[in-house]
Design an enzyme around this catalytic site. Structure first.
Site, PDB file in Angstrom:
ATOM      1  N   ASP A  20       0.857  -1.181   0.000  1.00  0.00           N
ATOM      2  CA  ASP A  20       0.000   0.000   0.000  1.00  0.00           C
ATOM      3  C   ASP A  20       0.894   1.232   0.000  1.00  0.00           C
ATOM      4  O   ASP A  20       1.937   1.232   0.663  1.00  0.00           O
ATOM      5  CB  ASP A  20      -0.900  -0.002   1.252  1.00  0.00           C
ATOM      6  CG  ASP A  20      -2.170   0.821   1.059  1.00  0.00           C
ATOM      7  OD1 ASP A  20      -2.113   1.847   0.355  1.00  0.00           O
ATOM      8  OD2 ASP A  20      -3.205   0.444   1.626  1.00  0.00           O
ATOM      9  N   THR A  24      -4.870   6.459   0.083  1.00  0.00           N
ATOM     10  CA  THR A  24      -6.226   6.465   0.671  1.00  0.00           C
ATOM     11  C   THR A  24      -6.396   5.343   1.695  1.00  0.00           C
ATOM     12  O   THR A  24      -7.338   5.363   2.468  1.00  0.00           O
ATOM     13  CB  THR A  24      -7.318   6.293  -0.410  1.00  0.00           C
ATOM     14  OG1 THR A  24      -7.064   5.086  -1.137  1.00  0.00           O
ATOM     15  CG2 THR A  24      -7.337   7.476  -1.360  1.00  0.00           C
ATOM     16  N   VAL A  46       2.549   0.989  -6.737  1.00  0.00           N
ATOM     17  CA  VAL A  46       2.625   0.075  -7.896  1.00  0.00           C
ATOM     18  C   VAL A  46       3.118   0.752  -9.168  1.00  0.00           C
ATOM     19  O   VAL A  46       3.411   0.064 -10.144  1.00  0.00           O
ATOM     20  CB  VAL A  46       1.280  -0.607  -8.242  1.00  0.00           C
ATOM     21  CG1 VAL A  46       0.957  -1.709  -7.272  1.00  0.00           C
ATOM     22  CG2 VAL A  46       0.162   0.387  -8.414  1.00  0.00           C
ATOM     23  N   THR A  79      -1.453   5.152 -11.898  1.00  0.00           N
ATOM     24  CA  THR A  79      -1.628   4.024 -10.974  1.00  0.00           C
ATOM     25  C   THR A  79      -2.259   2.843 -11.698  1.00  0.00           C
ATOM     26  O   THR A  79      -1.816   1.702 -11.565  1.00  0.00           O
ATOM     27  CB  THR A  79      -2.491   4.448  -9.767  1.00  0.00           C
ATOM     28  OG1 THR A  79      -1.841   5.535  -9.121  1.00  0.00           O
ATOM     29  CG2 THR A  79      -2.693   3.306  -8.795  1.00  0.00           C
ATOM     30  N   GLY A  89       4.136  -7.492 -15.367  1.00  0.00           N
ATOM     31  CA  GLY A  89       5.541  -7.884 -15.514  1.00  0.00           C
ATOM     32  C   GLY A  89       5.947  -8.844 -14.398  1.00  0.00           C
ATOM     33  O   GLY A  89       6.637  -9.847 -14.630  1.00  0.00           O
ATOM     34  N   ARG A  93       7.148 -12.715 -14.887  1.00  0.00           N
ATOM     35  CA  ARG A  93       8.434 -13.238 -14.403  1.00  0.00           C
ATOM     36  C   ARG A  93       8.246 -14.400 -13.426  1.00  0.00           C
ATOM     37  O   ARG A  93       8.970 -15.390 -13.473  1.00  0.00           O
ATOM     38  CB  ARG A  93       9.263 -12.126 -13.726  1.00  0.00           C
ATOM     39  CG  ARG A  93      10.634 -12.623 -13.246  1.00  0.00           C
ATOM     40  CD  ARG A  93      11.447 -11.545 -12.538  1.00  0.00           C
ATOM     41  NE  ARG A  93      10.823 -11.046 -11.319  1.00  0.00           N
ATOM     42  CZ  ARG A  93      10.804 -11.697 -10.167  1.00  0.00           C
ATOM     43  NH1 ARG A  93      11.371 -12.882 -10.037  1.00  0.00           N
ATOM     44  NH2 ARG A  93      10.209 -11.169  -9.108  1.00  0.00           N
ATOM     45  N   ALA A 101      -8.632  -5.774 -10.165  1.00  0.00           N
ATOM     46  CA  ALA A 101      -9.856  -5.164  -9.676  1.00  0.00           C
ATOM     47  C   ALA A 101     -10.248  -4.084 -10.676  1.00  0.00           C
ATOM     48  O   ALA A 101      -9.790  -2.946 -10.597  1.00  0.00           O
ATOM     49  CB  ALA A 101      -9.638  -4.572  -8.297  1.00  0.00           C
ATOM     50  N   TYR A 132     -10.007   7.841 -14.113  1.00  0.00           N
ATOM     51  CA  TYR A 132     -10.312   6.555 -13.473  1.00  0.00           C
ATOM     52  C   TYR A 132     -10.848   5.557 -14.498  1.00  0.00           C
ATOM     53  O   TYR A 132     -10.332   4.446 -14.636  1.00  0.00           O
ATOM     54  CB  TYR A 132     -11.335   6.784 -12.359  1.00  0.00           C
ATOM     55  CG  TYR A 132     -11.637   5.544 -11.544  1.00  0.00           C
ATOM     56  CD1 TYR A 132     -10.718   5.065 -10.606  1.00  0.00           C
ATOM     57  CD2 TYR A 132     -12.839   4.855 -11.697  1.00  0.00           C
ATOM     58  CE1 TYR A 132     -10.985   3.938  -9.851  1.00  0.00           C
ATOM     59  CE2 TYR A 132     -13.121   3.725 -10.937  1.00  0.00           C
ATOM     60  CZ  TYR A 132     -12.189   3.276 -10.008  1.00  0.00           C
ATOM     61  OH  TYR A 132     -12.461   2.154  -9.268  1.00  0.00           O
ATOM     62  N   TYR A 146      -1.431  -9.009 -22.375  1.00  0.00           N
ATOM     63  CA  TYR A 146      -0.422  -9.880 -21.730  1.00  0.00           C
ATOM     64  C   TYR A 146      -0.879 -11.338 -21.797  1.00  0.00           C
ATOM     65  O   TYR A 146      -0.072 -12.241 -21.957  1.00  0.00           O
ATOM     66  CB  TYR A 146      -0.195  -9.458 -20.271  1.00  0.00           C
ATOM     67  CG  TYR A 146       0.959  -8.492 -20.091  1.00  0.00           C
ATOM     68  CD1 TYR A 146       0.806  -7.147 -20.369  1.00  0.00           C
ATOM     69  CD2 TYR A 146       2.211  -8.928 -19.661  1.00  0.00           C
ATOM     70  CE1 TYR A 146       1.856  -6.259 -20.213  1.00  0.00           C
ATOM     71  CE2 TYR A 146       3.272  -8.044 -19.498  1.00  0.00           C
ATOM     72  CZ  TYR A 146       3.089  -6.707 -19.775  1.00  0.00           C
ATOM     73  OH  TYR A 146       4.132  -5.836 -19.621  1.00  0.00           O
TER      74      TYR A 146
HETATM   75  N1  UDP Z   1       8.428  -5.711 -13.450  1.00  0.00           N
HETATM   76  C1  UDP Z   1       8.326  -5.710 -12.079  1.00  0.00           C
HETATM   77  N2  UDP Z   1       8.642  -6.850 -11.409  1.00  0.00           N
HETATM   78  C2  UDP Z   1       9.051  -7.987 -12.013  1.00  0.00           C
HETATM   79  C3  UDP Z   1       9.145  -7.969 -13.421  1.00  0.00           C
HETATM   80  C4  UDP Z   1       8.823  -6.809 -14.108  1.00  0.00           C
HETATM   81  O1  UDP Z   1       7.963  -4.730 -11.461  1.00  0.00           O
HETATM   82  O2  UDP Z   1       9.310  -8.978 -11.325  1.00  0.00           O
HETATM   83  C5  UDP Z   1       8.084  -4.480 -14.173  1.00  0.00           C
HETATM   84  C6  UDP Z   1       9.242  -3.886 -14.907  1.00  0.00           C
HETATM   85  O3  UDP Z   1       9.332  -2.517 -14.527  1.00  0.00           O
HETATM   86  C7  UDP Z   1       8.845  -3.983 -16.350  1.00  0.00           C
HETATM   87  C8  UDP Z   1       7.344  -4.147 -16.324  1.00  0.00           C
HETATM   88  O4  UDP Z   1       7.080  -4.828 -15.104  1.00  0.00           O
HETATM   89  O5  UDP Z   1       9.178  -2.822 -17.065  1.00  0.00           O
HETATM   90  C9  UDP Z   1       6.797  -4.951 -17.465  1.00  0.00           C
HETATM   91  O6  UDP Z   1       7.460  -6.170 -17.534  1.00  0.00           O
HETATM   92  P1  UDP Z   1       7.634  -6.922 -18.914  1.00  0.00           P
HETATM   93  O7  UDP Z   1       8.431  -8.160 -18.634  1.00  0.00           O
HETATM   94  O8  UDP Z   1       6.333  -7.099 -19.538  1.00  0.00           O
HETATM   95  O9  UDP Z   1       8.381  -5.888 -19.815  1.00  0.00           O
HETATM   96  P2  UDP Z   1       9.877  -5.460 -19.997  1.00  0.00           P
HETATM   97  O10 UDP Z   1      10.657  -5.911 -18.815  1.00  0.00           O
HETATM   98  O11 UDP Z   1      10.271  -6.119 -21.257  1.00  0.00           O
HETATM   99  O12 UDP Z   1       9.785  -3.951 -20.086  1.00  0.00           O
END
Ligand code: UDP
Ligand code: UDP
Length: 299
Positions: A20, A24, A46, A79, A89, A93, A101, A132, A146
């Site tokens: 968080d 808010t 985030v 956000t 992302g 990973r 949500a 929003y 994605y």
């Molecule tokens: N990201 C993150 N945590 C992770 C992996 C990725 O916050 O464990 C973020 C990172 O900032 C990245 C975004 O998620 O730019 C999107 O990830 P993605 O793999 O789709 O894209 P890329 O890394 O190729 O930009």
């Protein structure tokens, strides 16, 4: 909503990392969980990347009350959009499934009533609610892209108006505003003529459906509506709350904010079929519990 979800997951024995930025949200809502060994709290926004190891992600980040999300509209869009990219992302990973949500606001001021998931909505792209609405719509787009592009397991949930304990007294939304005003015998601020409608779901019902949806087979992506289909005008809600609180408050009419949807009511057939869910908290019981919560707060 986040604190109720967290509590349920912690009680079910899951390891929970609660993020968080406290824009808010309030720490006191999860204070009672701090001594639980499977609960962790982390101040994080985030819109910045996050590297943790998880197997399920619930992305509830974004202020949801019009007065709060309109205070810094650029940050609101960031956000939803940057937040979705970072969380997707992270899901990519770690190979975790991710629930977004989303919101009934994706339907805008709807010409289809009740709203079903196949309806594309009627949203103003340049109004005061757009940060929003369009942010959340773009987040849905990112989730589905994605999913198509990276085969991530996604769950897109469209949440209709929800209320219950732990809402902030100054949250600004209609249920909390009216209860706080009624308890103080202050004027009840009805925007417009109060003939606009909403359908209100008690938070426990909503969270129950959210967790059920998260745990559906991977081919179930949604979007799925969750909400209570019992529809009220805002005037009806005001009168109900005045009566239940024995309040001396009077109704006063205030200008209707622009783009305020005229009507809203979910079609929940998809949720009924897919997760065997329907809300079972009657509005009187839900309001009673919420009123009791606000009564107990220091005033
Ligand atoms: N990201 C993150 N945590 C992770 C992996 C990725 O916050 O464990 C973020 C990172 O900032 C990245 C975004 O998620 O730019 C999107 O990830 P993605 O793999 O789709 O894209 P890329 O890394 O190729 O930009
Ligand atoms: N509303 C109202 N008085 C208030 C707060 C809200 O009449 O003090 C109205 C608002 O104009 C809207 C409805 O109640 O028609 C629900 O507003 P809320 O902000 O709770 O949620 P949303 O508009 O996002 O559904």
């Amino acid at each position: 909503m986040g604190s109720h979800l967290t509590e349920k997951l912690v009680n079910e024995g899951h390891d929970v990392i609660c993020l968080d930025n406290f824009y808010t949200g309030s720490k006191s809502n999860v204070e009672h969980l701090l001594n639980r060994p499977n609960f962790e709290i982390m101040r994080h926004d985030v819109t910045f990347p996050l590297y943790v190891e998880v197997d399920q992600i619930y992305n509830l980040a974004c202020p949801a009350s019009p007065i709060h999300y309109q205070k810094d509209p650029v940050q609101t869009t960031k956000t939803s959009v940057h937040g979705a990219i970072n969380m997707l992302g992270l899901a990519k990973r770690t190979g975790s499934r991710i629930l977004q949500a989303s919101t009934s606001e994706v339907y805008g001021d709807p010409e289809v009533h009740p709203q079903e998931e196949s309806y594309w909505g009627r949203v103003n792209p340049i109004g005061i609610r757009s940060c929003y609405d369009e942010g959340k719509r773009c987040a849905e787009t990112l989730f589905f892209d994605y999913w198509r592009q990276n085969e991530i397991e996604i769950k897109v949930l469209r949440i209709f108006n929800t209320y219950g304990p732990r809402m902030h007294p100054n949250d600004g939304r209609v249920v909390s505003n009216f209860i706080v005003q009624a308890l103080n015998n202050d004027d009840i601020t009805v925007y417009g003529d109060g003939s606009q409608t909403r359908s209100f779901c008690y938070v426990d019902d909503l969270i129950d459906g959210m967790v059920k949806f998260m745990n559906t087979p991977s081919e179930v992506t949604g979007p799925m509506n969750l909400g209570n289909p019992t529809e009220f005008t805002i005037i009806e809600l005001a009168k109900m709350i005045i009566e239940m609180t024995n309040s001396r408050s009077k109704l006063v009419l205030k200008p209707l904010p622009s783009d305020d949807p005229r009507q809203r009511k979910p079609n929940i057939e998809f949720a009924k079929q897919t997760i065997k869910w329907s809300p079972n908290t009657d509005i009187n019981l839900g309001l009673e519990k919420t009123i009791a919560y606000f009564k107990a707060l220091p005033r």
